[in-house]
Design a protein around this motif. Structure first.
Motif, PDB file in Angstrom:
ATOM      1  N   ARG A 167       0.805  -1.079   0.030  1.00  0.00           N
ATOM      2  CA  ARG A 167       0.102  -0.033   0.008  1.00  0.00           C
ATOM      3  C   ARG A 167       0.881   1.361   0.148  1.00  0.00           C
ATOM      4  NH1 ARG A 167      -5.415  -0.410   3.214  1.00  0.00           N
ATOM      5  NH2 ARG A 167      -5.855  -1.587   1.176  1.00  0.00           N
ATOM      6  N   ALA A 192      -9.716 -12.768  -0.071  1.00  0.00           N
ATOM      7  CA  ALA A 192     -10.263 -13.144   1.275  1.00  0.00           C
ATOM      8  C   ALA A 192      -9.850 -14.515   1.809  1.00  0.00           C
ATOM      9  CB  ALA A 192     -11.647 -12.643   1.554  1.00  0.00           C
ATOM     10  N   THR A 234       1.283   5.275   0.220  1.00  0.00           N
ATOM     11  CA  THR A 234       0.437   6.494   0.698  1.00  0.00           C
ATOM     12  C   THR A 234       1.200   7.813   0.304  1.00  0.00           C
ATOM     13  OG1 THR A 234       1.840   6.289   2.819  1.00  0.00           O
ATOM     14  CG2 THR A 234      -0.258   5.112   2.513  1.00  0.00           C
ATOM     15  N   ASP A 266      -2.487   0.412  -4.460  1.00  0.00           N
ATOM     16  CA  ASP A 266      -2.247  -0.572  -3.873  1.00  0.00           C
ATOM     17  C   ASP A 266      -1.427  -1.551  -5.043  1.00  0.00           C
ATOM     18  OD1 ASP A 266      -3.183  -0.666  -1.319  1.00  0.00           O
ATOM     19  OD2 ASP A 266      -4.961  -1.574  -1.549  1.00  0.00           O
ATOM     20  N   ARG A 306      -5.161 -11.174   9.981  1.00  0.00           N
ATOM     21  CA  ARG A 306      -5.082  -9.704   9.208  1.00  0.00           C
ATOM     22  C   ARG A 306      -5.395  -9.872   7.758  1.00  0.00           C
ATOM     23  NH1 ARG A 306      -1.700  -4.732  10.959  1.00  0.00           N
ATOM     24  NH2 ARG A 306      -3.197  -4.035   9.385  1.00  0.00           N
ATOM     25  N   GLN A 307      -6.420  -9.352   7.224  1.00  0.00           N
ATOM     26  CA  GLN A 307      -6.651  -9.458   5.854  1.00  0.00           C
ATOM     27  C   GLN A 307      -6.488  -8.370   5.096  1.00  0.00           C
ATOM     28  OE1 GLN A 307      -9.985 -12.078   4.976  1.00  0.00           O
ATOM     29  NE2 GLN A 307     -10.046 -12.923   6.796  1.00  0.00           N
ATOM     30  N   ASP A 308      -6.407  -6.912   5.662  1.00  0.00           N
ATOM     31  CA  ASP A 308      -6.371  -5.669   5.163  1.00  0.00           C
ATOM     32  C   ASP A 308      -5.448  -5.563   4.066  1.00  0.00           C
ATOM     33  OD1 ASP A 308      -4.594  -5.910   7.223  1.00  0.00           O
ATOM     34  OD2 ASP A 308      -5.025  -3.611   7.703  1.00  0.00           O
ATOM     35  N   LEU A 309      -4.273  -6.254   4.255  1.00  0.00           N
ATOM     36  CA  LEU A 309      -3.086  -5.981   3.161  1.00  0.00           C
ATOM     37  C   LEU A 309      -2.862  -7.355   2.637  1.00  0.00           C
ATOM     38  CD1 LEU A 309      -0.536  -4.015   5.183  1.00  0.00           C
ATOM     39  CD2 LEU A 309      -2.065  -3.318   3.170  1.00  0.00           C
TER      40      LEU A 309
END
Length: 393
Positions: free
Chosen positions: A49, A349, A51, A289, A342-345
Motif C-alpha cells: 500500500r 479473502a 500512501t 495498492d 489480518r486481511q487488510d493487506l
C-alpha cells in the motif's frame, strides 16, 4: 454380432472389466490414501500500500492490472511549487541564500575597511614613533644645554664667592648667584624627568600602546579595527548558520521530491487505485495498492484434527482448478482456528472463518516465470486450488 456377444459374455472379458474398474478406482482414490487433500484453497498474495508522503495533488497513476516486469518509477503526488511543504522549503532555501549573499557582501566590505584601518594604524604608529624619537632628541639637547648653563653658573658662583670673601662684592651678589644656580639645577632635573617620561612613552609606543589620557591607549584606527573584527566574527557566524540552514533545507526539499515517487519492484502489478488523478490529497492518505506476485501463496483450510499432520516447511503439491499443471510449494505458516488473521493487506479473502474450527495453512508458491507473468489473470490471485500434503504413516 453373435461373436461380440460371445466375447463380452466370456469369463475373461468379465475379469478384464472388473480389473479395469478396480484399477480406475485405485488410481482415483490413491492420492486420498497417501496424501491429505484439500480443495478448499485459494491463491493469495500480499499488497504493497502506497500512501502520500506529503500534501499535494494525485498524479496520473498507472491503470489497474498493469504489470511491472522490471523496477519502474511511479509518480504518486504532483507537488505544488507555490503552496504547501515544497513552497515553505523553497522559501526557507531562498531566505538562507539571501542571508548568505548579504553576509558575503558584508564580509567583503569589512575586509576592505579592515585593510584601510590597518593601513591607517600603521601610518599612525610609524609617525608617532618618529615624533617621539624627535621629541626625545630635542629633550636630550635641552638637557645638554641646561647642564652647560648650570656648569657656567657654577663657575660664576665660585668667582662671586671669592670676590665676596675678599670684600670686592656685597653679600647680595652671592645670594643672587646661589639663587640662579638653584633655579638652573631645578630646570636640569625637570629636563631629566621629561627625558625619562619620553623614554617610557617611546618604549610603550614601540609595543603598540600609546600613552595618553589613560583611557585611549590605542589609536582610533586600531579601536575601529577591533570593532570590525567583532563584526566580522558575528557575520561569519551568521554565514555559517545560513549555510547550514540552506544545506538542511536542500536535503529536506530533495527528500520531499523523492518521496513523491516510488520505484515499483519487478514482479508487481497495480491491484487498485485508491485515489483519483488530480484530486487533492493529504499526508498519509492511501493512493495505490500493488500486488506482489513474487510472494504468492496458497491459503489452505484443513480440519483442526489435521493440524499435526502438516509439518512446517514440508512440501506440498498445488494444482489450480481447471489446470493440469502441478506446482511444488512449501509450508510457511500454520494458523490455528482461534488465531487472529489480518486481511487488510491481502489481495484475497480467507475461505475459512474462526468459528469453522479449521486451521489455515499458508503454502508458498514459486514466483511466476519471467515469460509468464499471468498479467491477464492478476497472477491468478483468488483462484481456487487443490493442495496435497504428503501423509505421514
Amino acid at each position: 454380432m453373435i461373436k461380440f456377444q460371445t466375447i463380452a459374455r466370456s469369463r475373461v472379458a468379465r475379469l478384464i472389466l472388473v480389473g479395469s474398474l478396480f484399477a480406475t478406482s485405485a488410481w482415483g482414490f490413491a492420492p486420498y490414501v497417501f496424501n491429505d487433500v484439500s480443495t478448499q484453497a485459494s491463491i493469495n498474495a500480499p499488497l504493497i500500500r502506497l500512501t502520500s508522503a506529503t500534501n499535494g495533488t494525485v498524479s496520473r497513476l498507472p491503470n489497474d492490472g498493469r504489470y511491472f516486469p522490471r523496477p519502474t518509477a511511479i509518480t504518486l503526488v504532483a507537488l505544488s511549487q507555490n503552496t504547501g511543504q515544497i513552497a515553505d522549503l523553497r522559501a526557507k532555501a531562498d531566505l538562507a541564500q539571501a542571508q548568505i549573499d548579504l553576509a558575503v557582501r558584508q564580509l567583503a566590505e569589512l575586509s576592505a575597511q579592515g585593510s584601510d584601518l590597518r593601513h591607517r594604524a600603521s601610518i599612525f604608529s610609524t609617525t608617532m614613533n618618529a615624533r617621539l624619537a624627535h621629541d626625545y632628541e630635542a629633550a636630550q639637547s635641552t638637557l645638554r644645554s641646561c647642564r652647560a648653563e648650570r656648569a657656567e653658573l657654577a663657575v660664576t658662583r665660585s668667582r662671586v664667592q671669592k670676590l665676596t670673601e675678599q670684600g670686592f662684592m656685597a653679600a647680595a651678589a652671592m645670594q643672587k648667584a646661589d639663587t640662579a644656580s638653584a633655579i638652573k639645577d631645578n630646570e636640569c632635573q625637570s629636563a631629566e624627568a621629561g627625558i625619562h617620561s619620553l623614554a617610557i612613552t617611546r618604549s610603550a609606543a614601540r609595543s603598540g600602546v600609546f600613552l595618553g589620557d589613560g583611557y585611549n591607549e590605542a589609536p582610533y584606527a586600531v579601536q575601529q579595527a577591533d570593532r570590525v573584527l567583532l563584526q566580522r566574527q558575528a557575520i561569519e557566524r551568521m554565514l555559517s548558520d545560513a549555510t547550514a540552514e540552506r544545506r538542511d533545507t536542500g536535503l529536506r526539499l530533495k527528500d520531499a521530491l523523492a518521496r513523491a515517487q516510488y520505484v515499483a519492484p519487478a514482479g508487481t502489478l497495480v491491484w487498485a487505485t485508491l485515489a483519483s488523478t488530480g484530486t487533492a490529497i493529504g499526508e498519509g492518505a492511501p493512493i495505490l495498492d500493488l500486488l506482489d506476485c513474487r510472494r504468492r501463496f496458497v491459503q489452505v483450510s484443513l480440519p483442526e484434527r489435521k493440524a499435526e499432520a502438516v509439518a512446517p516447511h514440508s512440501e506440498a503439491d498445488i494444482r489450480l482448478i481447471g489446470s493440469g499443471e502441478w506446482l511444488k510449494g512449501h509450508v510457511v505458516n500454520i494458523t490455528g482456528a482461534a488465531g487472529r488473521r489480518r486481511q487488510d493487506l491481502l489481495a484475497a479473502a480467507t475461505l475459512s472463518l474462526p468459528a469453522a474450527r479449521e486451521v489455515i495453512v499458508d503454502v508458498a508458491l514459486p514466483p511466476p516465470g519471467a515469460g509468464q507473468p499471468d498479467t491477464g489473470r492478476n497472477c491468478d490471485v483468488g483462484r481456487m486450488a487443490e493442495v496435497r500434503f504428503n501423509r505421514r504413516f
